[in-house]
Design an enzyme around this catalytic site. Structure first.
Site, PDB file in Angstrom:
ATOM      1  N   GLY A  18       0.811  -1.138   0.008  1.00 29.99           N
ATOM      2  CA  GLY A  18      -0.237   0.008  -0.047  1.00 29.99           C
ATOM      3  C   GLY A  18       0.799   1.227  -0.129  1.00 29.99           C
TER       4      GLY A  18
ATOM      5  N   ALA B 274       1.503   3.383  -2.183  1.00 30.44           N
ATOM      6  CA  ALA B 274       1.070   4.700  -2.803  1.00 30.44           C
ATOM      7  C   ALA B 274      -0.126   5.385  -1.931  1.00 30.44           C
ATOM      8  CB  ALA B 274       1.020   4.653  -4.224  1.00 30.44           C
TER       9      ALA B 274
ATOM     10  N   VAL C 269      -1.067  -3.155   9.401  1.00 28.65           N
ATOM     11  CA  VAL C 269      -1.867  -2.017   9.589  1.00 28.65           C
ATOM     12  C   VAL C 269      -3.031  -1.982   9.072  1.00 28.65           C
ATOM     13  CG1 VAL C 269      -1.567   0.570   9.262  1.00 28.65           C
ATOM     14  CG2 VAL C 269       0.432  -0.753   9.928  1.00 28.65           C
ATOM     15  N   GLY C 270      -3.269  -2.477   7.770  1.00 27.22           N
ATOM     16  CA  GLY C 270      -4.352  -2.641   7.049  1.00 27.22           C
ATOM     17  C   GLY C 270      -5.490  -3.176   7.983  1.00 27.22           C
TER      18      GLY C 270
ATOM     19  N   ASP D  42      -3.277   3.598  18.893  1.00 27.21           N
ATOM     20  CA  ASP D  42      -4.217   3.718  20.074  1.00 27.21           C
ATOM     21  C   ASP D  42      -3.527   4.241  21.183  1.00 27.21           C
ATOM     22  OD1 ASP D  42      -6.423   2.926  18.230  1.00 27.21           O
ATOM     23  OD2 ASP D  42      -5.238   0.984  18.156  1.00 27.21           O
TER      24      ASP D  42
ATOM     25  N   HIS E 249      -8.098  -3.500  17.670  1.00 25.85           N
ATOM     26  CA  HIS E 249      -7.963  -2.259  17.247  1.00 25.85           C
ATOM     27  C   HIS E 249      -9.294  -1.814  16.299  1.00 25.85           C
ATOM     28  CE1 HIS E 249      -6.767   1.443  14.856  1.00 25.85           C
ATOM     29  NE2 HIS E 249      -7.118   0.829  13.672  1.00 25.85           N
TER      30      HIS E 249
HETATM   31  P1  NAI Z   1      -5.165   4.240   1.481  1.00 25.54           P
HETATM   32  O1  NAI Z   1      -6.482   3.921   0.687  1.00 25.54           O
HETATM   33  O2  NAI Z   1      -4.727   5.683   1.154  1.00 25.54           O
HETATM   34  O3  NAI Z   1      -3.944   3.426   0.696  1.00 25.54           O
HETATM   35  C1  NAI Z   1      -3.993   1.951   0.643  1.00 25.54           C
HETATM   36  C2  NAI Z   1      -3.316   1.558  -0.401  1.00 25.54           C
HETATM   37  O4  NAI Z   1      -3.191   0.252  -0.440  1.00 25.54           O
HETATM   38  C3  NAI Z   1      -3.578   2.119  -1.876  1.00 25.54           C
HETATM   39  O5  NAI Z   1      -2.854   2.715  -2.612  1.00 25.54           O
HETATM   40  C4  NAI Z   1      -4.117   0.522  -2.437  1.00 25.54           C
HETATM   41  O6  NAI Z   1      -3.866   0.590  -3.935  1.00 25.54           O
HETATM   42  C5  NAI Z   1      -3.093  -0.230  -1.681  1.00 25.54           C
HETATM   43  N1  NAI Z   1      -3.511  -1.623  -1.688  1.00 25.54           N
HETATM   44  C6  NAI Z   1      -4.690  -2.257  -1.580  1.00 25.54           C
HETATM   45  N2  NAI Z   1      -4.723  -3.520  -1.559  1.00 25.54           N
HETATM   46  C7  NAI Z   1      -3.347  -3.868  -1.850  1.00 25.54           C
HETATM   47  C8  NAI Z   1      -2.703  -5.078  -1.778  1.00 25.54           C
HETATM   48  N3  NAI Z   1      -3.293  -6.320  -1.893  1.00 25.54           N
HETATM   49  N4  NAI Z   1      -1.498  -5.417  -2.011  1.00 25.54           N
HETATM   50  C9  NAI Z   1      -0.765  -3.982  -2.210  1.00 25.54           C
HETATM   51  N5  NAI Z   1      -1.373  -2.714  -2.070  1.00 25.54           N
HETATM   52  C10 NAI Z   1      -2.546  -2.707  -1.705  1.00 25.54           C
HETATM   53  O7  NAI Z   1      -5.426   4.096   2.826  1.00 25.54           O
HETATM   54  P2  NAI Z   1      -4.491   4.457   4.070  1.00 25.54           P
HETATM   55  O8  NAI Z   1      -5.170   5.623   4.703  1.00 25.54           O
HETATM   56  O9  NAI Z   1      -3.164   4.483   3.701  1.00 25.54           O
HETATM   57  O10 NAI Z   1      -4.925   3.153   5.068  1.00 25.54           O
HETATM   58  C11 NAI Z   1      -4.230   1.750   4.827  1.00 25.54           C
HETATM   59  C12 NAI Z   1      -5.020   0.959   5.717  1.00 25.54           C
HETATM   60  O11 NAI Z   1      -4.681   1.263   7.160  1.00 25.54           O
HETATM   61  C13 NAI Z   1      -6.325   1.092   5.736  1.00 25.54           C
HETATM   62  O12 NAI Z   1      -7.000  -0.523   5.897  1.00 25.54           O
HETATM   63  C14 NAI Z   1      -6.840   1.730   7.138  1.00 25.54           C
HETATM   64  O13 NAI Z   1      -8.114   1.149   7.675  1.00 25.54           O
HETATM   65  C15 NAI Z   1      -5.597   1.283   8.030  1.00 25.54           C
HETATM   66  N6  NAI Z   1      -5.316   1.715   9.083  1.00 25.54           N
HETATM   67  C16 NAI Z   1      -4.922   1.321  10.185  1.00 25.54           C
HETATM   68  C17 NAI Z   1      -4.647   1.916  11.456  1.00 25.54           C
HETATM   69  C18 NAI Z   1      -4.264   1.213  12.658  1.00 25.54           C
HETATM   70  O14 NAI Z   1      -3.978   1.892  13.691  1.00 25.54           O
HETATM   71  N7  NAI Z   1      -4.053  -0.045  12.616  1.00 25.54           N
HETATM   72  C19 NAI Z   1      -4.606   3.487  11.436  1.00 25.54           C
HETATM   73  C20 NAI Z   1      -5.232   4.198  10.211  1.00 25.54           C
HETATM   74  C21 NAI Z   1      -5.492   3.410   8.983  1.00 25.54           C
END
Ligand code: NAI
Length: 328
Positions: free
Chosen positions: A11, A13, A129-130, A159, A187
């Site tokens: 992820g 980008a 993280v995802g 958190d 989380h």
């Molecule tokens: P974003 O949507 O800006 O970026 C996610 C990126 O992952 C996109 O560029 C997408 O193309 C890529 N992606 C999707 N599936 C993929 C795969 N199978 N392989 C490689 N790349 C892939 O999202 P953001 O804001 O960067 O957040 C990412 C994740 O982190 C989300 O799931 C969000 O819910 C989670 N998150 C977790 C937190 C935590 O504390 N654990 C805190 C904030 C967000």
């Protein structure tokens, strides 16, 4: 160590990836003397955006950044990875049920677990993280039979850091005056930020917790719903703080927690504190010799017990919902 670290970021980008990569390149994660090779994994449609980020990384002229390679194939991206920051995930689409989101991500993390098992470095460390991060980590671990399960962790450091920030506001002190905060559970909004063992600028957290109205109606929900508050204010979800917490997580895992303090991370439960074995649950942890150790012997009062149990029940429910993606 001056051996280059191979760091794969999925992820890359996305908005968290963008915020994380520059600080990793600058040495915030592994120390300023450790050279880094970055391997970025993205979906095919986002590879061009990742290439733009790689151009900017070049332009940072970071002293310890040896290379940046971009992939849309997991097997290539994870080859030799010592650190896997699994940030990419499928976001929840409008009208999507939570069970569908769990399933869609379980498929991604099952595949990534298998690939990591085959091609990653022997000393691999993973932070998921995802979202749903805890259950995604459990699935990846279950698909990597040759990797010790405790190398698969999920991020609850954000958190944890949010809880410290709220306590600092309450007590009128700085973040560094606070130690021994614990985040338990998932989380998710059921997480339980526990201050009963904390030290807050010379006061005990238990003392602050005697104001139950503040604890129950203000502190706990503010920490648990901080992500939503940020979306409302910023028009986008938390990114730089999530990236910062991810870097803190790996930094402390490798380089150790402060003596006399601990942090929080989600790890496969060894069956302690009433958390069933294998659930990836947030615990108070110390890093000793490059390994997470769950802080033992904490007294869990009735107030905390009920909240930990509720979040653990949610985690167990998530695992049940993706049951067919767990190897028998
Ligand atoms: P974003 O949507 O800006 O970026 C996610 C990126 O992952 C996109 O560029 C997408 O193309 C890529 N992606 C999707 N599936 C993929 C795969 N199978 N392989 C490689 N790349 C892939 O999202 P953001 O804001 O960067 O957040 C990412 C994740 O982190 C989300 O799931 C969000 O819910 C989670 N998150 C977790 C937190 C935590 O504390 N654990 C805190 C904030 C967000």
């Amino acid at each position: 160590s001056t051996t280059p670290a191979v760091v794969t970021v999925t992820g890359a980008a996305g908005q968290i990836g963008y915020a994380a990569l520059f600080r990793i390149a600058a040495g915030a994660m592994l120390g300023h003397d450790r050279p880094v090779r970055l391997r970025l994994l993205e979906l095919p449609h986002a590879v061009s955006a990742a290439e733009g980020t790689a151009m900017e990384l070049d332009d940072g002229a970071f002293e310890q950044l040896l290379s940046v390679d971009i992939f849309d194939d997991a097997r290539a991206a994870f080859d030799g990875a010592e650190f896997a920051l699994l940030i990419g995930a499928k976001p929840r689409a409008r009208g999507m049920e939570r069970a569908d989101l769990l399933q869609a991500n379980a498929a991604i993390f099952a595949e990534q677990g298998e690939v990591l098992n085959d091609v990653a470095a022997a000393d691999l460390r993973v932070v998921v993280v995802g979202n749903p991060a805890n259950t995604n980590a459990a699935i990846a671990a279950a698909h990597a039979p040759d990797i010790p399960p405790e190398r698969f962790t999920a991020l609850t450091r954000l958190d944890h850091n949010r809880a410290i920030a709220q306590l600092a506001h309450r007590a009128g002190c700085a973040a560094r005056d606070i130690s021994r905060v614990s985040v338990w559970g998932n989380h998710s909004p059921t997480q339980y930020p526990d201050i009963f063992h904390a030290r807050v600028a010379g006061r005990s957290g238990a003392d602050l917790a005697t104001d139950r109205a503040w604890l129950v109606d203000d502190f706990i929900p503010t920490v648990a719903r901080r992500g939503t508050a940020i979306i409302e204010a910023r028009g986008a979800s938390s990114a730089a703080s999530a990236a910062s917490a991810t870097i803190d997580h790996i930094h402390d895992w490798v380089l150790g927690t402060e003596s006399d303090d601990w942090t929080s991370a989600a790890l496969p439960s060894p069956g302690v504190y009433g958390v069933p074995e294998g659930l990836v649950c947030s615990f108070p942890v110390r890093s000793v010799g490059g390994r997470w150790e769950i802080v033992s012997g904490l007294e869990i009062n009735e107030f905390s017990r009920a909240r930990i149990d509720a979040s653990v029940a949610e985690l167990a429910g998530e695992i049940t919902a993706v049951g067919d993606l767990l190897p028998a």
